[in-house]
Design a protein around this motif. Structure first.
Motif, PDB file in Angstrom:
ATOM      1  N   ASP A   1      19.303  37.892  33.690  1.00  0.00           N
ATOM      2  CA  ASP A   1      20.516  37.455  34.389  1.00  0.00           C
ATOM      3  C   ASP A   1      20.196  37.086  35.833  1.00  0.00           C
ATOM      4  OD1 ASP A   1      23.134  37.003  35.102  1.00  0.00           O
ATOM      5  OD2 ASP A   1      23.728  39.111  35.095  1.00  0.00           O
TER       6      ASP A   1
ATOM      7  N   CYS B   1      27.592  33.174  31.692  1.00  0.00           N
ATOM      8  CA  CYS B   1      27.282  31.922  31.003  1.00  0.00           C
ATOM      9  C   CYS B   1      25.830  31.946  30.548  1.00  0.00           C
ATOM     10  CB  CYS B   1      27.531  30.740  31.934  1.00  0.00           C
ATOM     11  SG  CYS B   1      27.228  29.130  31.167  1.00  0.00           S
ATOM     12  N   TRP B   2      25.621  31.700  29.285  1.00  0.00           N
ATOM     13  CA  TRP B   2      24.278  31.625  28.722  1.00  0.00           C
ATOM     14  C   TRP B   2      23.794  30.177  28.802  1.00  0.00           C
ATOM     15  CZ3 TRP B   2      20.427  34.690  27.071  1.00  0.00           C
ATOM     16  CH2 TRP B   2      19.461  34.180  26.191  1.00  0.00           C
TER      17      TRP B   2
ATOM     18  N   TRP C   1      20.928  34.120  31.692  1.00  0.00           N
ATOM     19  CA  TRP C   1      22.337  34.311  31.950  1.00  0.00           C
ATOM     20  C   TRP C   1      22.631  33.918  33.395  1.00  0.00           C
ATOM     21  CZ3 TRP C   1      26.103  35.290  28.542  1.00  0.00           C
ATOM     22  CH2 TRP C   1      25.774  35.861  27.318  1.00  0.00           C
TER      23      TRP C   1
ATOM     24  N   GLN D   1      33.413  30.954  24.808  1.00  0.00           N
ATOM     25  CA  GLN D   1      33.213  31.894  23.705  1.00  0.00           C
ATOM     26  C   GLN D   1      34.190  33.059  23.845  1.00  0.00           C
ATOM     27  OE1 GLN D   1      30.680  30.995  21.438  1.00  0.00           O
ATOM     28  NE2 GLN D   1      30.533  29.184  22.772  1.00  0.00           N
TER      29      GLN D   1
ATOM     30  N   THR E   1      32.625  37.305  20.366  1.00  0.00           N
ATOM     31  CA  THR E   1      31.519  36.495  19.859  1.00  0.00           C
ATOM     32  C   THR E   1      30.179  37.133  20.233  1.00  0.00           C
ATOM     33  OG1 THR E   1      32.857  34.514  20.180  1.00  0.00           O
ATOM     34  CG2 THR E   1      30.486  34.186  19.835  1.00  0.00           C
TER      35      THR E   1
ATOM     36  N   THR F   1      26.538  37.680  21.502  1.00  0.00           N
ATOM     37  CA  THR F   1      25.748  36.932  22.476  1.00  0.00           C
ATOM     38  C   THR F   1      24.367  36.611  21.894  1.00  0.00           C
ATOM     39  OG1 THR F   1      24.942  38.978  23.475  1.00  0.00           O
ATOM     40  CG2 THR F   1      26.937  37.998  24.413  1.00  0.00           C
TER      41      THR F   1
ATOM     42  N   ARG G   1      23.346  40.931  24.374  1.00  0.00           N
ATOM     43  CA  ARG G   1      23.923  41.548  25.560  1.00  0.00           C
ATOM     44  C   ARG G   1      25.362  41.974  25.284  1.00  0.00           C
ATOM     45  NH1 ARG G   1      24.900  38.552  31.446  1.00  0.00           N
ATOM     46  NH2 ARG G   1      25.739  40.380  32.549  1.00  0.00           N
ATOM     47  N   ASP G   2      25.717  43.160  25.724  1.00  0.00           N
ATOM     48  CA  ASP G   2      27.072  43.679  25.539  1.00  0.00           C
ATOM     49  C   ASP G   2      27.920  43.305  26.752  1.00  0.00           C
ATOM     50  OD1 ASP G   2      29.381  45.004  24.914  1.00  0.00           O
ATOM     51  OD2 ASP G   2      28.523  47.030  25.041  1.00  0.00           O
ATOM     52  N   LEU G   3      28.879  42.427  26.556  1.00  0.00           N
ATOM     53  CA  LEU G   3      29.761  41.987  27.632  1.00  0.00           C
ATOM     54  C   LEU G   3      31.121  42.666  27.573  1.00  0.00           C
ATOM     55  CD1 LEU G   3      28.973  38.165  27.605  1.00  0.00           C
ATOM     56  CD2 LEU G   3      28.172  39.881  29.245  1.00  0.00           C
TER      57      LEU G   3
ATOM     58  N   TRP H   1      32.838  34.555  27.588  1.00  0.00           N
ATOM     59  CA  TRP H   1      31.642  33.983  28.178  1.00  0.00           C
ATOM     60  C   TRP H   1      31.521  32.526  27.755  1.00  0.00           C
ATOM     61  CZ3 TRP H   1      27.397  32.954  24.698  1.00  0.00           C
ATOM     62  CH2 TRP H   1      27.567  33.465  23.412  1.00  0.00           C
TER      63      TRP H   1
ATOM     64  N   ARG I   1      28.594  29.073  27.060  1.00  0.00           N
ATOM     65  CA  ARG I   1      27.188  28.741  26.818  1.00  0.00           C
ATOM     66  C   ARG I   1      26.979  27.250  27.026  1.00  0.00           C
ATOM     67  NH1 ARG I   1      25.469  30.723  21.132  1.00  0.00           N
ATOM     68  NH2 ARG I   1      23.478  29.895  21.905  1.00  0.00           N
TER      69      ARG I   1
END
Length: 305
Positions: free
Chosen positions: A133, A143-144, A199, A274, A278, A280, A284-286, A291, A293
């Motif tokens: 990140d 944002c990925w 990220w 997303q 959804t 990742t 990763r646990d958001l 988020w 992408r």
């Protein structure tokens, strides 16, 4: 007291003599650079002289306006420091930065297009591994971002250095804060297949710094200080042209009004929203956060192009 028609009628009587005085001055200034040993510097200074004097004569610049211009440039210098480059901002809002980039980065095949560097790049940004990140303490939606780095022959470019930097959702880069934070910037390297991923934050619109002389100029001319949403990249690899560019968010209302004229159609990308539930890409646990992408495949031109 002369009437306007009388004053206008009298003007041509002095035109020839006045033009002679003005043109002699230009010749004198041009001649002053004749002994310059650096031929490129000589060319630059003589061309600048011709264009500058042409501008002065074209608009009939007044002494008051000339003094105002000097005061303005002095103010630009005074506000510039190691964290803020007001001269770059001035160059940007005049389109000079973008035009210099256009001239020096001619289109080469399907190589990724360049755009403005901006005033907020910082050397020695921290290194991250692929998938890490860059956001740090920066506020905003995660944002990925992923993509590949290839040359114009389609070959993967492993170990390309990728510098990335961006503003937070409040419209500020880390260097604009006073707490010495480092956030929204990092560098990473493409892997053995030329791929990269990290990220960041979903880009949002923000104003360029407009609390100084450049902001005053924008206000006086009825222009907005707003930039279209974007994420900065600088990509370097041996034997390939250094790429300085951004990617922009498709659908942003400011794409046509970017105050530094940096938007190019090829650099507009989809940032797909997303839902919070959804999964990742890297697990990763958001939590309950949404988020986005985006994908940005980078193609580097040869260094000699």
């Amino acid at each position: 007291m002369q009437t306007p028609s009388t004053a206008f009628a009298a003007e041509p009587q002095n035109t020839t003599a006045q033009q002679a005085v003005e043109e002699q001055l230009i010749r004198n200034v041009l001649r002053s650079f004749e002994d310059c040993d650096d031929l490129r510097l000589k060319q630059l200074m003589q061309s600048l002289t011709r264009h500058l004097h042409a501008f002065i004569r074209d608009v009939q610049l007044t002494e008051t306006e000339w003094n105002k211009a000097i005061e303005f440039l002095t103010a630009v210098g005074h506000i510039t420091d190691d964290r803020r480059q007001e001269f770059i901002l001035l160059s940007d809002i005049l389109g000079a930065s973008m035009q210099t980039i256009n001239i020096n980065n001619e289109t080469y095949g399907d190589a990724t297009e360049s755009t403005v560097f901006g005033p907020f790049f910082v050397e020695d940004a921290p290194r991250i591994d692929n998938g890490d990140d860059i956001a740090g303490a920066g506020a905003g939606q995660p944002c990925w971002v992923e993509g590949s780095v290839r040359d114009t022959g389609g070959n993967p470019v492993p170990n390309a250095r990728i510098e990335v930097w961006e503003a937070d959702e409040d419209g500020f880069y880390d260097v604009q804060y006073t707490d010495e934070r480092v956030s929204g910037r990092a560098h990473l390297f493409s892997d053995e297949e030329g791929n990269y991923r990290f990220w960041g934050l979903t880009p949002t619109p923000y104003p360029i710094p407009h609390d100084g002389p450049v902001g005053s100029l924008l206000k006086a001319t009825g222009r907005s200080p707003m930039r279209a949403s974007h994420l900065h990249f600088m990509v370097t690899a041996p034997g390939l042209r250094t790429l300085v560019t951004h990617i922009f968010v498709r659908g942003d209302e400011l794409l046509k009004y970017d105050t530094v004229f940096g938007v190019k159609e090829s650099l507009i990308k989809d940032f797909e929203q997303q839902a919070a539930e959804t999964p990742t890409p890297n697990g990763r646990d958001l939590g309950d956060r949404t988020w986005a992408r985006a994908r940005f495949d980078i193609i580097l031109a040869p260094a000699e192009s």
